[in-house]
Design an enzyme around this catalytic site. Structure first.
Site, PDB file in Angstrom:
ATOM      1  N   CYS A 253      69.630 -44.034  -9.051  1.00  0.00           N
ATOM      2  CA  CYS A 253      68.188 -43.262  -9.127  1.00  0.00           C
ATOM      3  C   CYS A 253      67.816 -43.010  -7.617  1.00  0.00           C
ATOM      4  O   CYS A 253      66.637 -42.198  -7.266  1.00  0.00           O
ATOM      5  CB  CYS A 253      67.009 -44.500  -9.540  1.00  0.00           C
ATOM      6  SG  CYS A 253      67.511 -44.884 -11.466  1.00  0.00           S
ATOM      7  N   HIS A 332      72.988 -48.521   2.486  1.00  0.00           N
ATOM      8  CA  HIS A 332      74.002 -48.818   1.434  1.00  0.00           C
ATOM      9  C   HIS A 332      74.352 -50.374   1.400  1.00  0.00           C
ATOM     10  O   HIS A 332      75.108 -50.656   2.495  1.00  0.00           O
ATOM     11  CB  HIS A 332      75.310 -47.933   1.375  1.00  0.00           C
ATOM     12  CG  HIS A 332      76.157 -47.941  -0.079  1.00  0.00           C
ATOM     13  ND1 HIS A 332      76.540 -48.915  -0.967  1.00  0.00           N
ATOM     14  CD2 HIS A 332      76.442 -46.635  -0.528  1.00  0.00           C
ATOM     15  CE1 HIS A 332      77.217 -48.432  -1.721  1.00  0.00           C
ATOM     16  NE2 HIS A 332      77.211 -47.049  -1.574  1.00  0.00           N
ATOM     17  N   HIS A 419      50.691 -40.729   2.283  1.00  0.00           N
ATOM     18  CA  HIS A 419      50.956 -40.821   0.982  1.00  0.00           C
ATOM     19  C   HIS A 419      52.482 -41.490   0.773  1.00  0.00           C
ATOM     20  O   HIS A 419      53.153 -41.082   1.567  1.00  0.00           O
ATOM     21  CB  HIS A 419      50.978 -39.287   0.316  1.00  0.00           C
ATOM     22  CG  HIS A 419      49.974 -38.597   0.734  1.00  0.00           C
ATOM     23  ND1 HIS A 419      48.616 -38.740   0.215  1.00  0.00           N
ATOM     24  CD2 HIS A 419      49.814 -37.606   1.625  1.00  0.00           C
ATOM     25  CE1 HIS A 419      47.727 -37.841   0.762  1.00  0.00           C
ATOM     26  NE2 HIS A 419      48.543 -37.051   1.674  1.00  0.00           N
ATOM     27  N   HIS A 423      59.756 -44.966  -5.957  1.00  0.00           N
ATOM     28  CA  HIS A 423      60.366 -44.997  -7.184  1.00  0.00           C
ATOM     29  C   HIS A 423      59.793 -45.986  -8.263  1.00  0.00           C
ATOM     30  O   HIS A 423      59.720 -46.993  -7.891  1.00  0.00           O
ATOM     31  CB  HIS A 423      61.902 -44.973  -7.017  1.00  0.00           C
ATOM     32  CG  HIS A 423      62.574 -45.091  -8.325  1.00  0.00           C
ATOM     33  ND1 HIS A 423      62.719 -44.080  -9.223  1.00  0.00           N
ATOM     34  CD2 HIS A 423      63.378 -45.894  -8.853  1.00  0.00           C
ATOM     35  CE1 HIS A 423      63.484 -44.485 -10.112  1.00  0.00           C
ATOM     36  NE2 HIS A 423      63.759 -45.569 -10.068  1.00  0.00           N
ATOM     37  N   HIS A 452      53.569 -44.417 -15.681  1.00  0.00           N
ATOM     38  CA  HIS A 452      52.723 -44.369 -16.926  1.00  0.00           C
ATOM     39  C   HIS A 452      52.797 -42.986 -17.741  1.00  0.00           C
ATOM     40  O   HIS A 452      52.993 -43.115 -18.986  1.00  0.00           O
ATOM     41  CB  HIS A 452      51.183 -44.523 -16.640  1.00  0.00           C
ATOM     42  CG  HIS A 452      50.252 -44.626 -17.982  1.00  0.00           C
ATOM     43  ND1 HIS A 452      49.720 -43.445 -18.563  1.00  0.00           N
ATOM     44  CD2 HIS A 452      49.839 -45.604 -18.698  1.00  0.00           C
ATOM     45  CE1 HIS A 452      48.947 -43.945 -19.357  1.00  0.00           C
ATOM     46  NE2 HIS A 452      48.923 -45.103 -19.754  1.00  0.00           N
ATOM     47  N   ASN A 456      60.151 -43.641 -16.207  1.00  0.00           N
ATOM     48  CA  ASN A 456      61.397 -43.466 -14.957  1.00  0.00           C
ATOM     49  C   ASN A 456      62.160 -42.351 -15.381  1.00  0.00           C
ATOM     50  O   ASN A 456      62.990 -42.547 -16.177  1.00  0.00           O
ATOM     51  CB  ASN A 456      61.869 -44.914 -14.964  1.00  0.00           C
ATOM     52  CG  ASN A 456      63.156 -44.888 -13.720  1.00  0.00           C
ATOM     53  OD1 ASN A 456      63.330 -44.243 -13.309  1.00  0.00           O
ATOM     54  ND2 ASN A 456      63.550 -45.978 -13.704  1.00  0.00           N
TER      55      ASN A 456
END
Length: 522
Positions: A253, A332, A419, A423, A452, A456
């Site tokens: 992701c 990572h 802002h 994720h 909502h 995802n």
């Protein structure tokens, strides 16, 4: 043992009335570690190393100005005039040498500076309404497909209830069909629908020609056919033969930020170019129909979606660009075995393929976040926050005994960013991130509302969040946007953008028909 207990939270759940009496159970969950209590000094050093590397010229310039000012400040106006015009003796060679050194120094400075990378526009794919499902419809369709037993359906219903996902997300038709949907044919069909849908909108909004695109990066973690998805895009739009195309697979992701990083590097090496980044994930090809609960979780959270982003390094695009890329920080943790295996594609005992989510994912994710935001801090935080944070950290390192038990100074990231696009992995993850970073409800609004409304959508989720902020009309000139993504590997990546102008409410946006209904209470 004590450290393990601190990673757990308990929750009393009312299970209703059984045999005439109320029944309760205690649910134990893992939570994100309080990574602000355990900041590792090496990540702070890495962040300051980045800062120094990029600020070496700016660090020497004030010193030269200070020395020159001190020398000139000790002289009066008449003395300066006399030294320049009366006492000094010039010759042609000295003047030429001086200007040659000056021109060389200025040229080296400007040529060694990274080229600014502009985001001209982006588009998020919105599937047709016929693919929209509520949580209850999702369970009923799953039951009618005949692929799940009652225990699996009950588990998925329980996960959906607390997921933070609403009743208007999208799924491909094929996943609820009775026949097998995890085929190359269905995967390509979904990829074509999502990717071409996002790109068609992007080309319509920006009015650039297909052959003007010099760099193409497509990332999709779980579906990687041959020819690649990037080749599919080149073929569909008949792009030019010397296009630099890349296809990133298996990177989870957070791959959207990785794709941005690759596009940035390509733009630095290829002047006057356009680059397109496409981020998506295919539900159809990795739909799990077995009984393993850890592999049923992705079915509940992942939804259909994708985004396409147009970048440029052309200085003449400064005037109509929306954002300028300021920083990308990648972390990572794959060298750690638990981190590597916490999100793992595999087959279950019945040979059904799926994505397994480990119980350790929250703890592993917290450690990766710790490393990433601590490296990012010195690059973005105001100097006052850096000084307080670094001083508190050094104090804890030098006097670790009693000081280690006290809460460290927590940098206020709200001073660095206007802002936040975090994720939307799930409601629990967003709750823990908000608590740890001490963010407000409005800071997390874009993330919660995206979860909502669209669920995802993997690596494209952070673009649906930015689209939400634009649809709300909240982006002003000079605002800084933090995109934070994390995923398998385990990886955590950040991208920081600065708004070049006020972004007016766009005419094409996936939120336009419902933006006035949001935010909704959760």
């Amino acid at each position: 043992m004590a450290g393990e207990q601190e990673m757990l939270t308990t929750e009393i759940v009312n299970r209703g009335v059984e045999a005439g009496s109320p029944t309760f159970s205690v649910r134990v969950r893992r939570r994100l570690p309080d990574f602000l209590q355990s900041v590792n000094l090496k990540y702070v050093r890495l962040g300051y190393h980045y800062l120094i590397n990029h600020a070496v010229y700016l660090a020497t310039f004030p010193v030269l100005v200070l020395v020159f000012s001190a020398e000139v400040g000790s002289l009066g106006r008449e003395e300066i005039w006399r030294k320049v015009w009366e006492e000094a003796s010039y010759d042609l060679a000295t003047v030429v040498a001086f200007f040659a050194v000056l021109v060389f120094t200025v040229s080296v400075y400007f040529l060694s500076r990274p080229k600014p990378i502009y985001l001209l526009d982006f588009a998020c794919y919105r599937p047709p309404d016929e693919l929209k499902v509520s949580k209850e419809e999702f369970i009923e369709l799953a039951r009618k497909s005949g692929k799940f037993d009652e225990e699996s359906l009950t588990f998925q219903r329980r996960i959906l209830k607390s997921s933070g996902i609403g009743d208007e997300t999208y799924i491909p038709k094929a996943v609820m069909a009775a026949e097998n949907c995890a085929t190359m044919k269905e995967g390509r069909a979904e990829a074509s629908q999502v990717i071409f849908g996002a790109l068609d909108e992007l080309f319509e909004k920006t009015r650039i020609r297909y052959k003007d695109v010099g760099i193409l990066v497509v990332n999709c973690s779980l579906f990687n056919p041959t020819p690649s998805l990037s080749a599919m895009v080149v073929n569909h739009y008949k792009m030019r033969g010397n296009i630099l195309s890349y296809n990133l697979g298996g990177m989870g992701c957070s791959a959207g930020v990785i794709a941005l990083d690759l596009a940035r590097d390509m733009l630095q090496a290829n002047p006057n170019s356009y680059a397109i980044v496409v981020s998506t994930e295919m539900m159809t090809f990795n739909w799990y129909t077995g009984k393993n609960k850890s592999m049923l979780i992705p079915n509940c959270f992942f939804r259909m979606g994708g985004a396409a982003v147009l970048l440029s390094n052309r200085r003449r695009d400064f005037g109509w660009a929306k954002y300028r890329l300021e920083h990308i920080v990648r972390t990572h943790k794959g060298s750690d075995e638990r981190s590597f295996r916490c999100v793992h594609q595999e087959e279950d005992e019945q040979r059904f393929k799926g994505l397994s989510i480990s119980r350790d994912v929250l703890e592993v994710g917290g450690r990766a976040l710790e490393a990433n935001i601590t490296t990012l801090g010195p690059l973005v935080l105001p100097f006052s926050e850096q000084l307080l944070f670094f001083g508190a950290l050094v104090w804890r390192q030098l006097f670790g005994g009693g000081a280690a038990k006290t809460r460290p100074y927590i940098p206020d990231y709200k001073l660095a960013f206007d802002h936040f696009c975090v994720h939307p992995a799930g409601k629990v993850v967003l709750d823990e991130l908000q608590r740890n970073l001490e963010l407000s409800g409005q800071n997390m609004e874009a993330s919660r509302m995206t979860l909502h409304r669209f669920g995802n959508t993997s690596s494209s989720s952070i673009w649906y969040e930015l689209a939400y902020l634009e649809a709300k009309g909240r982006i002003r000139s000079g605002d800084r946007v933090w995109q934070l993504a994390f995923g398998s590997g385990f990886k955590c990546n950040s991208a920081v953008w600065k708004a070049m102008r006020r972004v007016r409410r766009p005419t094409r946006n996936p939120w336009l028909d419902s933006i006035d209904q949001y935010p909704v209470p959760l």
